[in-house]
Each structure stands twice: as C-alpha cells, then as structure tokens.
Design an enzyme around this catalytic site. Structure first.
Site, mmCIF file in Angstrom:
data_model
loop_
_atom_site.group_PDB
_atom_site.id
_atom_site.type_symbol
_atom_site.label_atom_id
_atom_site.label_comp_id
_atom_site.label_asym_id
_atom_site.label_seq_id
_atom_site.Cartn_x
_atom_site.Cartn_y
_atom_site.Cartn_z
ATOM 1 N N ASP A 97 0.867 -1.171 0.000
ATOM 2 C CA ASP A 97 0.000 0.000 0.000
ATOM 3 C C ASP A 97 0.912 1.232 0.000
ATOM 4 O OD1 ASP A 97 -2.153 1.708 0.014
ATOM 5 O OD2 ASP A 97 -3.211 0.690 1.626
ATOM 6 N N TYR A 98 0.296 2.385 -0.114
ATOM 7 C CA TYR A 98 0.971 3.666 -0.320
ATOM 8 C C TYR A 98 2.034 3.935 0.767
ATOM 9 C CZ TYR A 98 0.620 8.412 -2.345
ATOM 10 O OH TYR A 98 0.826 9.593 -3.004
#
Ligand code: NOJ
Length: 780
Positions: free
Chosen positions: A306-307
């Site tokens: 994820d980011y």
C-alpha cells in the site's frame, strides 16, 4: 476531466517507434551488456512466457530490475503524503515499473509512449488506479453492493468498471477490498462487504471475475488487486491504520477466507495492508506474504505495497529505511508503491549481502509476468483507444445498470403501517442536508467519477413523479456544525457549504415546511468524507443537529420517512423508535437519486439485507452475529448479575446481520432436511418453502446458517453457509433447496488443520440471522 500534471505535459510524443520486445516471439530488445547472473528457474505453467521473460531479464541490469519494482503516482489526485518527483527522468532511466493515478487514453498513451520510446529495453508500464465501485459510472459503495446479496449484479458492476477503466487507459485496478470489518467506527467499513467471511468470499470471487474475465489479454479486462492483505479491518478501536492482534484461529476461520477465495479466483495481484499482524507489519511479514500466500495458497501473481507502506515500517519500529526495504523484499513484497525505498536502497543492499540479486529477480519476474499476462508486450497501447473510450464510458446501458444495482442495494429498515411506498400524489416535505447533494451520492473512492453527473434525491424524485407530487424543501440542518470537521472534509473534496443561520432557525423553517405537507421525507446521514480512508468516527450517531431536526419534525405529527445516506452502520435508536419508515440507501452512485425515488414511490420493491450489524449504541461495538458464546450467556433474567451483559444497554443489536424488509411479506416453512445423520463425506439437503404473502411482487434473500454445537475449539453461535436471492410474485411459493457440503462444516482447529469434526449440528433458515427456524442433524 481533471488537469494533466506538469510531468505529463512533458510527455508529448517524441518519434514513437513501437519497438517493444514482442510477446509471442523471441524478444526484440536490443542486446546489451547486462550484468545479471543466470536467471532463476521458474515454475510458471506457461513455457512461452518463461522463455520470453528469461530472454528479457538476461538483458536487464540490476538497476533496471529494481526499476521494475517501483510504482509511482503520476498526476491527478494523489491519495497519500508523498507525490512522486522527477517522474520523466525516472522513467527514462528505467526506474519505473508502473504508475497510478494517470488515466484517459490520451494521458496513458503519452506516458506509455514516453516509457517505450525512451527506455533502453522498452518495457511497457502498468497503469493502476483506485477503481473501487465503478470507474466513471459509479455504483453503490462496496458495502452497499454487498447488501444487494446479488452476486451477478456485483460481478456486472465490476465488469462495467473494467470496461470503462480499460477504455480509459488503465490495466490494473486496486480492488476488490475484502477486509472483514466488524467495527463501524472504522471508516473503511464502507469499502468492503461487511462482517461475514462466507458472504465476503462470494463477493470477492464475483469482483475478481468481473474485473479479470476469462482472459486478461483482452483489451476490456483489467488485472484486479486484492487488498488489503491482511486483517486491515480489525484495527483496534476502529481507528484507521491501527494495530491488529488476533488469535490464529480467529484469523483463519473469520478473517482470511475472503482473501483466500480471491486467490482461488486467480486474482493477479495483492496489496499489503498498513497494519501489523501479531507484531510484524504486513509489508515485512514473511509468514504472511510467502509462507501463507504463496506456499500454502499457491498465489503466483505479484505483491504491491500500500501507499508508502515500506517507509511506514520505520515508525512501526522495524528499523532504518534500508533495513525495512530489505525486510519487505525478503518477506515477499514485489513492488513498492510510491515510497521509493527499493529504488534507493536495494542496489546497496545487494552489495552488502542484505538481499541477493536472486531476490530481486524473483520480484522483477513477477511484475514482468503481470505485464505479459496483460498482453502489454504484444501491444502496450491496447488500452489507449480514444474511440473506444468515447463509445464506452458512461454509455446508457451502464447508467441503467447503475440505477438497477443501486435499487437492489437499498435496505428497508422500518416501515410502520406501510407508510412506504409513498403515494404519487399530494405533497412531501423534502428536508435534510443531503436532499439536494450530488457530491455525496457517489460516495468516497469514486476517484474518476464525476459527481456533477450524479442524480440527487430531489432530482430523482422529480424525475420519477414529475408534477404529480408537490415538493416543499428545507435544508433543516447542516451535515455537521463542527467547523474543524467541515474544514477537514472540504480540504479533501467535501464540497460542503455551511448554512450560517442558527440551527434553531433552520429547524423552524423545516417544521413549517413539514406542517404544510402530507408526509416528511428527511434525507439525513453522513457526508461522503465521513467514511472511507482515514475517516473513523468515535460517535456513530447522526452528525450535527440532524437528530434535533428529526425530533422537531416528529412533533408535527406528520408521517416521518428517513432516507439515510451513509457509509457505515449508524447508531439509530431514537430513529428506530420514532420514525415511521427508514430506508438505508448508502452512497448509491451516479443514479442514487433516481434509484431512491424508485424505491420510495414503489417502482421498485426493496430487497437489500444488511451485511453488517447495526448496534443500538456505539458502546456495544464490535458487535457481530457470528460471535462465540460465553460461559455465562445472558438469558434475559433482569436480576441475574453474573452474566455477560451491560448494565445500561441490551446485548442485542438494533438491526441484525441479514436484516431488511420488503413492501410485501414472506412466510417461511420450517426447514426440512434430507437426513438426520450423515457421514463426514456426505452432503445434506435443506429445503424450505418461501411464500409471498403480501400485496407486491418482491425479492427475498433466503439465508442458511449452521451451528457446530461441540468442537475441539469453541465455535460461533451461527455461521452463514448459504443464501439465495429469489423473486416471488404475490401469492407465489417457491421451494429453495440448499446443499450443505462437508466443506461447509469444516473449520480450522487449534493446530490450524481444516477439519470436519463429527458431532451435533444445527441448521437454521430464515430472512435474517435472528428470525430463523431450525433443524438438528448429526455427523458420524
Ligand atoms: C491507500 C489505500 O489504503 C489503498 O486502498 C489504495 O489503493 C492506495 N492508497 C492507492 O491509492
């Protein structure tokens, strides 16, 4: 369309030779002085793909391989704290494997041309995006999709999203989100299919099928990305990004099944979650990403973080940037979303022996395989045809599907004296801060959706009943009065105006309007930004002065119909006790207003059922139907002190899992079972007659639950193991037959073996998890 980023403006086509290494032939990539050692043996079932990638990787330098592991955010809305810098330079020097947040055929083509024409090996980019509940045509938020219990419709929503996204330059979508969520304080409960592992698994499969179809090389399919692996929905106290910590038995039996189902449906990629899992963040968790995901479940796609999730392992306390980079790669992470830790540190890590080139080869190969599977080496521009985009995006049949799916997702929670459906005559007082909202209709994570194309409830009512009904409008209340909250919501696209009148003045006006009308339709709830990522709420009642507004409206004595627009279960005790009707519409998408009006005025008979429990008060959460029993269950005796209960509220929810009404009524016979004793390899047939006993044709979700009465570990009081959505004409009866297979009776025991333990079971059938009839059987 939003503005092109400055980086993209630079990408005006320069020569555009299409000399991409050709899939299906031997590579046409130029010979180079690659430093790579011999490639690792591969186990893929596609020898042609293996040959192609071996050939390509033999030409790649270590730096180019590391470059493939890098995912940048380019242009448009960036959803996290880091914006990728010097994108053009990074692409040119082979430091980028994929981008996200770039779409439209023009923008994607320019960027793809830039990558193909300016890099040494001409490897095409992946184009990812948050396509969550529709791309341009927006469907109900995922929680709403799940309350339709209609797997064909859910698959169709993902299919349409894939058609639009692939026509819009994209080949990879960050969906489905299958995190089981039992805590309505967590804003991201809006993004999943609710609290149940069985239903969640069916939804996960339907979504993957819808996005990926049967053939990823088709230009109208996209690669799905299962997220967030794993347990993200179990954040402590419902606070986003919070810690999770749970027993392995709970994990295997209650939280992992939807992820596993998506892997079985052949999802192409997996996104790691931000949270830690029993002490190790998912992104650096080798047990999770390698032992479970690959070795046990056989996943053969690629894993993206994820980011900035690798970077975030630093505050988690896992080491320096270089250390967490090595940890992530070694654990089984293949691609670094935005954080650029791999890019910065892996080269050095190889030199220092912290990771090997073989580790990098493995990750690089998986990303190249994804590109191969998508057919990008055959034609990197297959998703960038302008004409296809024009012919596809928001075409009438997609808009019709959006209305149809929205209607099916709505849940009728109360309907005293059949106040609904409303008459198509007389006058209504249309009141509430959401009655005219367009922005809120498409909900959060409607990234490429255009809220200006969404139909508000007011407009929908006008569309459906025209001049036959007089509409008297008053806003009645702001969606929130807390200036800080409004500021925060508006900073992230809230589009919220603060009416500066006092709340008393607004309420007075609404009361006047109500008095002059036959019936009140109060459109209340949450603004879209109050759920979704980083949008947890500790108080899950109606925000602002909305409850005060409803109390004042109630005093007029006019029938009070609530249309709820919100992204989570709310605590609605007063509303349940005092409103005449309550229709839960979620954030229903582009056609929200039309769909709501269809239901309110009886053009569609509601059929949705809750997939999350609604508590009476927030203090009861987490509250879910498939809980365990305690040694001291409360049996309803008020003076029994030493029981598992609260002093100040009952244990029961306001609305149980599976609950939802219809304009008609359904009668269930007692379920009949084919045998009272079966062997551990036998299936059991369960039959029930369901009759439509009311005045409307309607649809019903017939639900089957089991209970394993005695086990080597404790078992839940009920578990959903089957459901069927059926349509019944008024007066009609249908026999619904379920087949309970041995698989449905299994669970993970203390040693995490998947076993069926002989013994006594119950099977329950009914319209929701509470109102069921039962039979008993034995496995021996
Ligand atoms: C963070 C979110 O957690 C994830 O769901 C999303 O796909 C990425 N950002 C990319 O926008």
């Amino acid at each position: 369309m939003k503005k092109l980023s400055t980086a993209l403006i630079f990408f005006l086509c320069v020569g555009c030779s299409q000399n991409v290494p050709q899939q299906g032939t031997t590579s046409s990539a130029p010979a180079t002085t690659a430093t790579a050692p011999a490639q690792e043996a591969t186990t893929s079932k596609n020898p042609e793909m293996d040959r192609f990638i071996n050939d390509l990787m033999a030409k790649m330098t270590l730096q180019e391989k590391i470059g493939q592991l890098n995912l940048l955010a380019v242009g448009f809305d960036v959803t996290g704290p880091v914006v990728s810098k010097n994108v053009d330079e990074k692409i040119r020097s082979g430091q980028v494997g994929g981008v996200f947040n770039t779409f439209t055929p023009v923008a994607a083509r320019k960027l793809q041309e830039f990558a193909v024409n300016n890099t040494r090996l001409k490897i095409p980019l992946l184009f990812g995006y948050d396509v969550i509940h529709g791309h341009r045509t927006i469907f109900p938020i995922p929680l709403g999709l799940s309350t339709s219990w209609d797997m064909d419709m859910i698959e169709r929503s993902a299919r349409i999203a894939a058609e639009e996204a692939s026509a819009d330059g994209l080949n990879w979508v960050f969906s489905p989100m299958v995190d089981i969520a039992r805590d309505p304080r967590w804003g991201r409960i809006a993004e999943g299919a609710g609290e149940d592992p069985y239903l969640g698994s069916q939804v996960a499969k339907a979504m993957v099928r819808g996005y990926q179809g049967d053939d990823l090389t088709q230009n109208n399919t996209v690669m799905a990305c299962l997220k967030h692996f794993a347990l993200y929905g179990a954040a402590e106290a419902g606070r986003d990004y919070g810690t999770t910590d749970m027993s392995l038995q709970r994990m295997y039996n209650e939280y992992l099944p939807p992820y596993k189902a998506a892997i079985e449906a052949n999802v192409g990629s997996v996104m790691t979650s931000f949270n830690e899992i029993n002490g190790i963040p998912a992104t650096g968790n080798k047990w999770l990403l390698t032992e479970l995901l690959r070795d046990k479940w056989g996943f053969d796609g690629f894993v993206v973080t994820d980011y900035t999730a690798i970077n975030e392992m630093i505050p988690h306390g896992m080491g320096t940037e270089a250390e967490v980079g090595a940890l992530a790669l070694k654990a089984g992470t293949d691609m670094d979303m935005v954080g650029e830790v791999f890019l910065k540190h892996l080269d050095q890590a190889v030199k220092e022996g912290k990771v090997t080139e073989a580790d990098i080869n493995t990750a690089c190969r998986r990303i190249l395989e994804a590109k191969y599977k998508l057919g990008l080496f055959q034609d990197p521009y297959r998703y960038t045809d302008d004409n296809r985009a024009t012919a596809t995006i928001m075409k009438p049949e997609f808009i019709d599907a959006s209305r149809e799916i929205a209607r099916k997702s709505m849940v009728l929670l109360k309907n005293k004296n059949n106040v609904l459906p409303l008459k198509q005559s007389g006058s209504i007082a249309l009141i509430g801060p959401l009655a005219k909202s367009q922005r809120d209709m498409i909900g959060n994570w409607s990234a490429a959706g255009d809220w200006k194309k969404a139909v508000s409830v007011e407009e929908g009512i006008r569309n459906v009943v025209g001049n036959k009904v007089k509409i008297n409008y008053a806003k009645g209340a702001n969606i929130a009065d807390d200036a800080q909250m409004l500021k925060r919501l508006n900073a992230h696209g809230g589009q919220l105006d603060l009416d500066t009148r006092t709340s008393e003045a607004m309420i007075q006006e609404a009361v006047k309007v109500a008095r002059a009308s036959d019936v009140i339709v109060a459109v209340v709830g949450e603004s879209q930004g109050m759920s979704g990522e980083a949008a947890s709420r500790a108080d899950i009642t109606l925000p602002g002065q909305q409850l005060e507004l409803l109390k004042a409206l109630k005093k007029t004595g006019k029938p009070l119909v609530l249309v709820l627009i919100n992204g989570r279960p709310l605590a609605l005790k007063w509303e349940e006790e005092n409103a005449d009707a309550i229709l839960e519409t979620w954030f229903a998408g582009t056609q929200a207003g039309n769909a709501t009006a269809d239901v309110l005025f009886g053009n569609y008979n509601p059929s949705g059922k809750l997939t999350t429990t609604f508590p009476q008060v927030v203090g009861q959460v987490p509250l879910f139907y498939n809980h365990k029993n305690t040694g001291r269950p409360y049996g309803g005796q008020l003076l029994d002190k030493y029981k598992s209960r609260y002093l100040d509220v009952e244990n029961e929810p306001l609305y149980p899992f599976g609950y939802g009404l219809s304009y008609t009524t359904f009668n269930y016979s007692k379920p009949q079972i084919s045998k009272t004793t079966i062997s551990p390899t036998e299936s059991l047939e369960v039959k029930v007659d369901v009759s439509n006993t009311g005045n409307y044709d309607g649809e019903e979700v017939v639900q089957l639950y089991i209970q394993d009465l005695v086990g080597s570990i404790t078992r839940p009081v009920k578990e959903l193991k089957g459901f069927r959505k059926i349509a019944l004409k008024k007066g009609e009866t249908q026999t619904v037959t379920f087949t309970l297979k041995p698989e449905d009776l299994k669970f993970y025991n203390y040693q995490l073996e998947h076993v069926l333990e002989p013994g006594d079971f119950k099977v329950y059938v009914g319209p929701n998890s509470r109102d069921v009839q039962e039979q008993s059987f034995k496995v021996q």
